[in-house]
Scaffold this motif. Sequence first.
Motif, short mmCIF file in Angstrom:
data_model
loop_
_atom_site.label_atom_id
_atom_site.label_comp_id
_atom_site.label_asym_id
_atom_site.label_seq_id
_atom_site.Cartn_x
_atom_site.Cartn_y
_atom_site.Cartn_z
N ASP A 1 0.68 -1.29 -0.12
CA ASP A 1 -0.12 -0.07 -0.03
C ASP A 1 0.88 1.23 0.02
N ASP A 2 0.51 2.23 -0.69
CA ASP A 2 1.12 3.54 -0.78
C ASP A 2 0.52 4.66 -0.12
N ASN A 3 0.50 4.14 1.31
CA ASN A 3 -0.09 5.30 2.32
C ASN A 3 -1.37 5.68 1.62
N ASP B 1 -4.71 -7.52 -8.77
CA ASP B 1 -5.35 -6.42 -8.56
C ASP B 1 -6.24 -6.29 -7.17
N ALA B 2 -6.37 -5.25 -6.51
CA ALA B 2 -7.35 -5.35 -5.37
C ALA B 2 -8.82 -5.25 -5.85
N ASP B 3 -8.93 -4.75 -6.90
CA ASP B 3 -10.58 -4.58 -7.02
C ASP B 3 -11.35 -5.68 -7.39
N LEU B 4 -10.92 -7.17 -7.21
CA LEU B 4 -11.61 -8.14 -7.56
C LEU B 4 -11.92 -8.12 -9.28
N ASN C 1 -19.32 -4.53 -20.38
CA ASN C 1 -20.05 -3.17 -20.25
C ASN C 1 -18.61 -2.22 -20.28
N TRP C 2 -17.75 -2.46 -20.58
CA TRP C 2 -16.59 -1.55 -20.76
C TRP C 2 -17.01 -0.61 -21.86
N GLY C 3 -16.71 0.83 -21.64
CA GLY C 3 -17.07 1.85 -22.58
C GLY C 3 -16.25 1.58 -23.93
N1 LIG Z 1 0.52 0.38 -4.52
C1 LIG Z 1 0.06 1.31 -5.38
N2 LIG Z 1 -1.00 0.44 -5.94
C2 LIG Z 1 -1.57 1.01 -7.04
C3 LIG Z 1 -1.08 2.03 -7.66
N3 LIG Z 1 -1.73 2.35 -9.00
C4 LIG Z 1 -2.73 1.39 -9.18
N4 LIG Z 1 -2.49 0.50 -7.83
C5 LIG Z 1 -3.27 -0.69 -7.89
O1 LIG Z 1 -3.18 -1.55 -8.73
C6 LIG Z 1 -4.21 -2.18 -9.04
C7 LIG Z 1 -4.74 -1.91 -10.43
O2 LIG Z 1 -5.01 -0.64 -10.61
P1 LIG Z 1 -6.37 -0.26 -11.44
O3 LIG Z 1 -6.62 1.04 -11.15
O4 LIG Z 1 -7.44 -1.22 -11.01
O5 LIG Z 1 -6.06 -0.48 -12.71
P2 LIG Z 1 -6.91 -1.32 -13.93
O6 LIG Z 1 -7.38 -2.56 -13.35
O7 LIG Z 1 -6.13 -1.29 -15.09
O8 LIG Z 1 -8.23 -0.22 -14.30
P3 LIG Z 1 -9.70 -0.45 -13.64
O9 LIG Z 1 -10.20 -1.32 -14.72
O10 LIG Z 1 -10.38 0.68 -14.13
O11 LIG Z 1 -9.56 -0.76 -12.44
C8 LIG Z 1 -5.29 -1.79 -8.06
O12 LIG Z 1 -5.35 -2.67 -6.77
C9 LIG Z 1 -4.76 -0.72 -7.57
O13 LIG Z 1 -5.01 -0.20 -6.27
C10 LIG Z 1 0.07 2.78 -7.17
O14 LIG Z 1 0.67 3.92 -7.48
N5 LIG Z 1 0.72 2.09 -5.91
#
Ligand SMILES: Nc1nc2c(ncn2[C@@H]2O[C@H](COP(=O)(O)OP(=O)(O)OP(=O)(O)O)[C@@H](O)[C@H]2O)c(=O)[nH]1
Length: 390
Positions: free
Chosen positions: A43-45, A98-101, A136-138
Amino acid sequence: MKKATVIIPTYNEKGNIEKLVEILENDIFPQIKNYEMTILVVDDNSPDGTADVVKNLMKKWKNIRLNSGEKEGLGAAYVRGMDYAIEEMGADVFFEMDADLSHDPKKIPEFLEKIDEGFDVVIGARYIKGGSIPKNWGIHRKLFSIFGNLIVRVVLMRFWHHDWTTGYRAIRKEVFVKLKPGLHEFKGYTFQVSFLHKAIADGFKVCEVPFHFIDRTLGKSKIAPREYIFDLLKYVFTARAIELVHSPFLKYAITGFIGFLINAVTLEIFAGILGWHPAIAAAASAELSIIWNFTVNNFWTFGHHKITNPWKVLVKFPQFNLVSFGSLLIISTVVWLGTHFFGNTTLVRQASLIFAIVFFVIPYSYSMYNIFIWKRWHISFLSKLQEKAG
Ligand SMILES: Nc1nc2c(ncn2[C@@H]2O[C@H](COP(=O)(O)OP(=O)(O)OP(=O)(O)O)[C@@H](O)[C@H]2O)c(=O)[nH]1
Ligand SMILES: [Mg+2]
């Protein structure tokens, strides 16, 4: 028992991280018998307090660690996390997730099976059979992702890997240890492309596992498209230029250019000074240039594959002449067509000649040399084609 760490970079993922950790701990890890599974959140704070959520989770499960640092981009976070996973957690293998599932955790056992089969890097791929990007992505987002990948594949001339930008991967620690010195300059999302490119170039075994990418439902995307596109293009074009300079292609081009000068100068000497019949002078000067090209390409350009056995030279040299004859046919056809359609002027003749050389003779002769004369592409390129075909 071997250890595998799921590295999850987070920036403002308070709403997602708990859900993901619960799934990993309750549903996925119990299925895995031959690895000791751990989680590392990098995590980046995050201002939203993601770290506090993680600290709470650490009370419930002992196999979770948190690594906090300054925000320097996704690539920087991964380098920091991979270092930590190896040094502090003893990881033999780690995952990027990625954290976002968006990355289906159910695929983790399949990734590990591939690692156990001997692959060094396993790529979660959306652009192969069994994988997908969200419906559903644009349209912008879809084009961005599809064309981004296509550009990488075409510019780097690596067609066997379909998903370069994906952030769902399993990596053996040896790969990271070897590549680490060259990774620091890629702090953002370009890290993913450069990491895979370097891994392939270093000869690590890479395979793909398909997965369906699920759009995030909570939190915001962190990608800055403009910056990402710029960095990505900068990387692929620079990397390709460096590869070309180090590949035999540049030597081939220099040799061919000097061969062309030899042809032109000796033609003038034979026909102009010695007064030979122009047809004989042209044939003799062309043959001198062919001898030059064959010799220098043999000992320099394709020096690693050089032909030294005299009997083999006796077979190869006529073959080389045949390939050169093909170039000659190409040039005369293109120049003839050019002058036929655009007029028989110096400009059209010279333009047709350059056009023929750049677009037909170079790709034709370079691939003929690689495939048939020095057989450089025989093993990697042709066997891959055969593999694909059958
Ligand atoms: N620690 C850290 N995590 C990051 C940084 N940028 C992105 N992340 C993490 O990297 C993962 C991917 O980022 P997303 O924003 O989901 O990128 P993405 O999946 O290509 O884009 P979306 O489909 O819109 O979610 C997520 O878990 C973010 O929280 C960063 O600068 N530092
Ligand atoms: Mg995401």
